[in-house]
Design an enzyme around this catalytic site. Structure first.
Site, mmCIF file in Angstrom:
data_model
loop_
_atom_site.group_PDB
_atom_site.id
_atom_site.type_symbol
_atom_site.label_atom_id
_atom_site.label_comp_id
_atom_site.label_asym_id
_atom_site.label_seq_id
_atom_site.Cartn_x
_atom_site.Cartn_y
_atom_site.Cartn_z
ATOM 1 C CB SER A 135 -0.947 0.022 1.354
ATOM 2 O OG SER A 135 -1.284 1.337 1.637
ATOM 3 C CE1 TYR A 148 -3.175 -2.263 5.381
ATOM 4 C CE2 TYR A 148 -2.870 0.110 4.687
ATOM 5 C CZ TYR A 148 -3.214 -1.274 4.570
ATOM 6 O OH TYR A 148 -3.725 -1.410 2.942
ATOM 7 C CE LYS A 152 -1.296 -3.910 3.451
ATOM 8 N NZ LYS A 152 -1.315 -5.103 2.634
HETATM 9 N N1 LIG Z 1 -8.799 -0.983 -0.685
HETATM 10 C C1 LIG Z 1 -7.819 -0.277 -0.613
HETATM 11 O O1 LIG Z 1 -8.209 1.057 -0.883
HETATM 12 C C2 LIG Z 1 -6.325 -0.771 -0.763
HETATM 13 C C3 LIG Z 1 -5.316 0.415 -0.739
HETATM 14 C C4 LIG Z 1 -4.033 -0.152 -0.852
HETATM 15 C C5 LIG Z 1 -3.822 -1.721 -0.505
HETATM 16 N N2 LIG Z 1 -4.694 -2.468 -0.161
HETATM 17 C C6 LIG Z 1 -4.422 -3.856 0.056
HETATM 18 O O2 LIG Z 1 -5.006 -4.607 -0.780
HETATM 19 C C7 LIG Z 1 -5.194 -6.073 -0.463
HETATM 20 C C8 LIG Z 1 -6.556 -6.341 -0.638
HETATM 21 O O3 LIG Z 1 -7.464 -5.747 0.132
HETATM 22 P P1 LIG Z 1 -9.092 -5.234 -0.432
HETATM 23 O O4 LIG Z 1 -9.207 -3.709 -0.338
HETATM 24 O O5 LIG Z 1 -9.404 -5.990 -1.486
HETATM 25 O O6 LIG Z 1 -9.770 -5.703 0.946
HETATM 26 P P2 LIG Z 1 -10.941 -6.859 1.238
HETATM 27 O O7 LIG Z 1 -12.019 -6.682 0.308
HETATM 28 O O8 LIG Z 1 -11.479 -6.689 2.699
HETATM 29 O O9 LIG Z 1 -10.157 -8.383 1.040
HETATM 30 C C9 LIG Z 1 -9.273 -8.598 2.116
HETATM 31 C C10 LIG Z 1 -8.921 -9.886 1.669
HETATM 32 O O10 LIG Z 1 -8.072 -10.696 2.730
HETATM 33 C C11 LIG Z 1 -8.792 -11.972 3.116
HETATM 34 N N3 LIG Z 1 -8.426 -12.073 4.472
HETATM 35 C C12 LIG Z 1 -8.480 -11.250 5.597
HETATM 36 N N4 LIG Z 1 -8.244 -12.017 6.704
HETATM 37 C C13 LIG Z 1 -7.913 -13.143 6.487
HETATM 38 C C14 LIG Z 1 -7.720 -14.296 7.181
HETATM 39 N N5 LIG Z 1 -7.613 -14.141 8.536
HETATM 40 N N6 LIG Z 1 -7.386 -15.424 6.696
HETATM 41 C C15 LIG Z 1 -7.608 -15.387 5.154
HETATM 42 N N7 LIG Z 1 -7.830 -14.367 4.255
HETATM 43 C C16 LIG Z 1 -8.034 -13.111 5.053
HETATM 44 C C17 LIG Z 1 -10.094 -11.601 3.085
HETATM 45 O O11 LIG Z 1 -10.740 -13.045 2.846
HETATM 46 P P3 LIG Z 1 -11.953 -13.475 3.882
HETATM 47 O O12 LIG Z 1 -12.714 -12.316 4.562
HETATM 48 O O13 LIG Z 1 -12.709 -14.099 3.043
HETATM 49 O O14 LIG Z 1 -11.210 -13.999 5.102
HETATM 50 C C18 LIG Z 1 -10.314 -10.889 1.792
HETATM 51 O O15 LIG Z 1 -10.152 -11.732 0.784
HETATM 52 C C19 LIG Z 1 -4.836 -5.931 1.109
HETATM 53 O O16 LIG Z 1 -3.534 -6.429 1.355
HETATM 54 C C20 LIG Z 1 -5.006 -4.356 1.434
HETATM 55 O O17 LIG Z 1 -4.053 -3.902 2.262
HETATM 56 C C21 LIG Z 1 -6.185 -1.923 -0.244
#
Ligand SMILES: NC(=O)c1ccc[n+]([C@@H]2O[C@H](COP(=O)([O-])OP(=O)(O)OC[C@H]3O[C@@H](n4cnc5c(N)ncnc54)[C@H](OP(=O)(O)O)[C@@H]3O)[C@@H](O)[C@H]2O)c1
Length: 266
Positions: A135, A148, A152
């Protein structure tokens, strides 16, 4: 360095049940990769599997042996996309000890353990690629983002050392640094509104960067509008001044809104 051809490659995507992970899985599928999809929520994984095929391994990466069990179930993997992550937003004293452990386990420990488990096979075959979804908070910290950012920043450090160790082995390492992502994922779901001058990128743009990272062997890729990328670079050079400017521009409202909305994801 020989680059991985995605057609026919076996790719493991963690966090595939989430907003960005789903887009990454679809992009890899469009390039002809065979997928192993993982997350905890089985219904979301089944819906995605109906669209992109592949295998589903539902599993909790915060469990001590979660990463090892996943690597075992996935078998030989050419591409690991370590994308699963928790937002872990809020002040550290508002977290329970278990909540801190879970954030460290899912965001940092699991990617390192998965790499350790899958790397020997990649090295033996002389080809592979590991992608870490970090991120911009992995380059610059902001209010309520300490835990966080610790995870990261940690991914960036691990990836940089790993890349050096792997040298010309045929196994590449890419880190993706998204800014705010619209449409799906934990920022979009929070419902927090950004000031008009802060732009976003879509999950599909993050997924396109993952593909570029693998196919072109790129070390680090930011996925954010120019203003945010330049702001991040300046903040890396002058973090204290940048934090002061961010506060003036209203970062406290956004940080508090995110911490409240994302509390249930701890
Ligand atoms: N959204 C943003 O603006 C943004 C910005 C920068 C970076 N990111 C990064 O992008 C990545 C994906 O985020 P997202 O925005 O797509 O969020 P999201 O929709 O909440 O997805 C998070 C994923 O992580 C999985 N996860 C969470 N806890 C887990 C556990 N205990 N065991 C196994 N899987 C787990 C969730 O699966 P389950 O809930 O099914 O377990 C889900 O598939 C993350 O690393 C985040 O830090 C996101």
């Amino acid at each position: 360095m020989p680059l991985v051809q995605l057609g026919g490659a076996r790719a493991l995507v963690t966090g595939a049940s989430g907003g960005i992970g789903g887009a990454i899985a679809r992009a890899l599928h469009a390039r002809g990769a065979e997928l192993v999809l993982t997350g905890r929520r089985e219904e979301q994984l089944a819906d995605l599997q109906a669209a992109v095929g592949g295998e589903v391994v539902p599993l909790d990466l915060a469990e001590r042996d979660g990463p090892a069990r996943l690597a075992e179930a996935a078998g030989p993997v050419d591409v690991l996309v370590a994308n699963a992550g928790l937002p872990a937003s809020g002040r550290v004293e508002d977290f329970g000890p278990d909540e801190i452990d879970r954030a460290l386990d899912v965001n940092l420990r699991a990617p390192i353990q998965l790499t350790r488990a899958l790397l020997p096979g990649m090295l033996e075959r002389g080809r592979g690629h590991v992608v870490f979804v970090s991120s911009l908070s992995g380059k610059v910290a902001s209010l309520r983002s300490g835990i966080y950012s610790a995870t990261k920043f940690g991914l960036r450090g691990f990836a940089a050392g790993l890349r050096e160790d792997l040298g010309e082995s045929g196994v590449g390492v890419t880190v993706i640094f998204p800014g705010f992502v619209s449409d799906a994922g934990f920022f979009a779901e929070s419902g927090v509104k950004l000031p008009r001058w802060v732009g976003t990128r879509t999950p599909e743009q993050v997924a396109a960067a993952v593909i570029r990272g693998i196919e072109l062997g790129r070390a680090e890729l930011d996925v954010a509008p120019l203003g945010l990328r330049v702001g991040t670079r300046l903040a890396e050079l002058a973090p204290v001044t940048a934090a002061r400017v961010q506060r003036r521009l209203g970062s406290e409202r956004i940080a508090d809104g995110l911490s409240a909305a994302q509390r249930e994801k701890r």
